[in-house]
Scaffold this motif. Structure first.
Motif, mmCIF file in Angstrom:
data_model
loop_
_atom_site.group_PDB
_atom_site.id
_atom_site.type_symbol
_atom_site.label_atom_id
_atom_site.label_comp_id
_atom_site.label_asym_id
_atom_site.label_seq_id
_atom_site.Cartn_x
_atom_site.Cartn_y
_atom_site.Cartn_z
ATOM 1 N N SER A 20 29.110 51.417 9.893
ATOM 2 C CA SER A 20 28.712 50.720 8.708
ATOM 3 C C SER A 20 27.111 51.144 8.624
ATOM 4 O O SER A 20 26.695 51.390 7.462
ATOM 5 C CB SER A 20 29.075 49.438 8.493
ATOM 6 N N LYS A 21 26.547 51.082 9.489
ATOM 7 C CA LYS A 21 25.036 51.379 9.696
ATOM 8 C C LYS A 21 24.730 52.529 9.575
ATOM 9 O O LYS A 21 23.759 52.979 9.030
ATOM 10 C CB LYS A 21 24.478 50.389 10.803
ATOM 11 N N PHE A 22 25.297 53.433 10.298
ATOM 12 C CA PHE A 22 24.892 54.761 10.586
ATOM 13 C C PHE A 22 25.722 55.685 9.907
ATOM 14 O O PHE A 22 25.473 57.065 10.139
ATOM 15 C CB PHE A 22 24.723 55.067 11.966
ATOM 16 N N GLY A 23 26.850 55.390 9.539
ATOM 17 C CA GLY A 23 27.778 56.520 8.821
ATOM 18 C C GLY A 23 28.678 57.228 9.662
ATOM 19 O O GLY A 23 29.289 58.246 9.443
ATOM 20 N N SER A 24 28.364 57.118 11.002
ATOM 21 C CA SER A 24 29.182 57.526 12.087
ATOM 22 C C SER A 24 29.661 56.371 13.299
ATOM 23 O O SER A 24 28.919 55.580 13.403
ATOM 24 C CB SER A 24 28.523 58.808 12.596
ATOM 25 N N VAL A 25 30.589 56.727 13.835
ATOM 26 C CA VAL A 25 31.215 55.778 14.931
ATOM 27 C C VAL A 25 30.411 56.511 16.353
ATOM 28 O O VAL A 25 31.083 57.596 16.919
ATOM 29 C CB VAL A 25 32.446 55.624 14.915
ATOM 30 N N LEU A 26 29.553 55.907 17.097
ATOM 31 C CA LEU A 26 29.426 56.521 18.270
ATOM 32 C C LEU A 26 30.013 55.665 19.144
ATOM 33 O O LEU A 26 29.647 54.631 19.866
ATOM 34 C CB LEU A 26 27.439 55.957 18.527
ATOM 35 N N ALA A 27 31.130 56.177 19.481
ATOM 36 C CA ALA A 27 32.184 55.684 20.318
ATOM 37 C C ALA A 27 31.654 55.414 21.806
ATOM 38 O O ALA A 27 32.088 54.479 22.768
ATOM 39 C CB ALA A 27 33.437 56.433 20.427
ATOM 40 N N GLY A 28 30.568 56.190 22.413
ATOM 41 C CA GLY A 28 30.034 55.973 23.664
ATOM 42 C C GLY A 28 29.418 54.806 23.691
ATOM 43 O O GLY A 28 29.187 54.472 24.985
ATOM 44 N N ALA A 196 33.841 63.174 16.220
ATOM 45 C CA ALA A 196 33.260 62.259 16.681
ATOM 46 C C ALA A 196 31.865 62.790 17.217
ATOM 47 O O ALA A 196 30.852 62.085 16.899
ATOM 48 C CB ALA A 196 33.899 61.277 17.664
ATOM 49 N N ILE A 197 31.949 63.730 18.127
ATOM 50 C CA ILE A 197 31.012 64.457 18.644
ATOM 51 C C ILE A 197 30.182 65.046 17.660
ATOM 52 O O ILE A 197 28.735 64.742 17.496
ATOM 53 C CB ILE A 197 31.596 65.651 19.585
ATOM 54 N N LYS A 198 30.498 65.509 16.329
ATOM 55 C CA LYS A 198 29.691 66.020 15.482
ATOM 56 C C LYS A 198 28.834 64.987 14.821
ATOM 57 O O LYS A 198 27.621 64.950 14.367
ATOM 58 C CB LYS A 198 30.484 66.756 14.406
ATOM 59 N N SER A 199 29.665 63.746 14.675
ATOM 60 C CA SER A 199 29.189 62.689 14.001
ATOM 61 C C SER A 199 28.091 62.075 14.706
ATOM 62 O O SER A 199 26.931 61.635 14.456
ATOM 63 C CB SER A 199 30.291 61.473 13.907
ATOM 64 N N ALA A 200 28.174 62.271 16.153
ATOM 65 C CA ALA A 200 26.981 61.558 16.968
ATOM 66 C C ALA A 200 25.660 62.539 16.949
ATOM 67 O O ALA A 200 24.845 62.291 17.082
ATOM 68 C CB ALA A 200 27.658 61.692 18.482
ATOM 69 N N GLN A 201 26.152 63.928 16.727
ATOM 70 C CA GLN A 201 24.958 64.879 16.704
ATOM 71 C C GLN A 201 23.987 64.535 15.387
ATOM 72 O O GLN A 201 22.818 64.357 15.510
ATOM 73 C CB GLN A 201 25.408 66.323 16.622
ATOM 74 N N GLY A 202 24.952 64.135 14.156
ATOM 75 C CA GLY A 202 24.202 63.726 13.241
ATOM 76 C C GLY A 202 23.471 62.540 13.218
ATOM 77 O O GLY A 202 22.247 62.322 12.855
ATOM 78 N N ALA A 203 24.014 61.616 13.871
ATOM 79 C CA ALA A 203 23.535 60.164 14.092
ATOM 80 C C ALA A 203 22.055 60.274 14.820
ATOM 81 O O ALA A 203 21.155 59.736 14.690
ATOM 82 C CB ALA A 203 24.303 59.159 14.586
ATOM 83 N N ALA A 204 22.068 61.205 15.885
ATOM 84 C CA ALA A 204 20.843 61.545 16.623
ATOM 85 C C ALA A 204 19.961 62.164 15.896
ATOM 86 O O ALA A 204 18.781 61.941 16.105
ATOM 87 C CB ALA A 204 21.325 62.325 17.981
#
Length: 211
Positions: A20-28, A196-204
């Protein structure tokens, strides 16, 4: 058990907050929260939101380490994230692991006849080399049938080189223990898809821009 259930719930809660906060789930991030709960730290599940800021950086680092493992080994996102999560759970650092796995891959090719002699699969049915994470898992499974710790350690070093000793806690797992840890990674939301990996890249990237 109750701790495992709490850890799973915590991982899910963390994922929801990140989504909800970043638009992606950082499952890590789940591995950091889950480890605290599973190992008995005095952290209530209903206080998990207060932990999110301190966990965010760890979650990003985990996801990016998984990406590094994927590039270095050819493993799938799911396989790489379960492996990385298991290593972190065991207290083994995943920082710079990609380079280490590249070195191990060269050892596998150089010692392929030894693997074949022991019946440890390093190639698929079409003759293609398996990804390094799968090969390590096959080595771990074989070592679980060998005798004492000293024998396992010596054989691991013989097959994979001395750098493999950094992974000895992983290589000492039995098949049952490894399977249980894979289940734990799935329950905590640590197992990541390519998306999810791509979403994490975007969040980073977003974090870097905001920072």
């Amino acid at each position: 058990n109750a701790a495992s259930a709490a850890a799973a719930s915590a991982g899910t809660s963390a994922g929801g907050i990140f989504g909800s906060k970043f638009g992606s789930v950082l499952a890590g991030v789940g591995i950091e929260i889950g480890r605290q709960l599973v190992h008995g730290f005095e952290t209530a599940v209903n206080d998990i939101g207060n932990l999110i800021p301190s966990m965010f950086q760890s979650g990003q680092a985990f996801a990016l380490n998984v990406e590094e493992i994927i590039k270095a080994t050819g493993a799938s996102a799911e396989t790489a994230s379960r492996f990385a999560g298991t290593l972190q759970y065991l207290g083994i650092s995943t920082s710079g692991l990609g380079q280490q796995l590249k070195i191990l891959a060269t050892q596998v090719v150089a010692n392929e006849s030894q693997f074949t002699k022991l019946g440890i699969a390093v190639r698929d049915g079409n003759g293609n080399l398996l990804d390094t994470v799968t090969i390590l898992n096959n080595v771990r499974s074989y070592l679980s049938t060998v005798g004492d710790g000293a024998t396992k350690t010596a054989l691991a070093a013989h097959l994979l080189g001395r750098s493999a000793l950094q992974l000895i806690e992983y290589l000492n797992l039995t098949d049952a223990q490894a399977a249980k840890l894979n289940e734990t990674m799935d329950a905590l939301g640590v197992t990541m898809s390519e998306g999810a990996i791509k979403s994490a890249q975007g969040a980073a990237r977003e974090t870097n821009l905001l920072g």
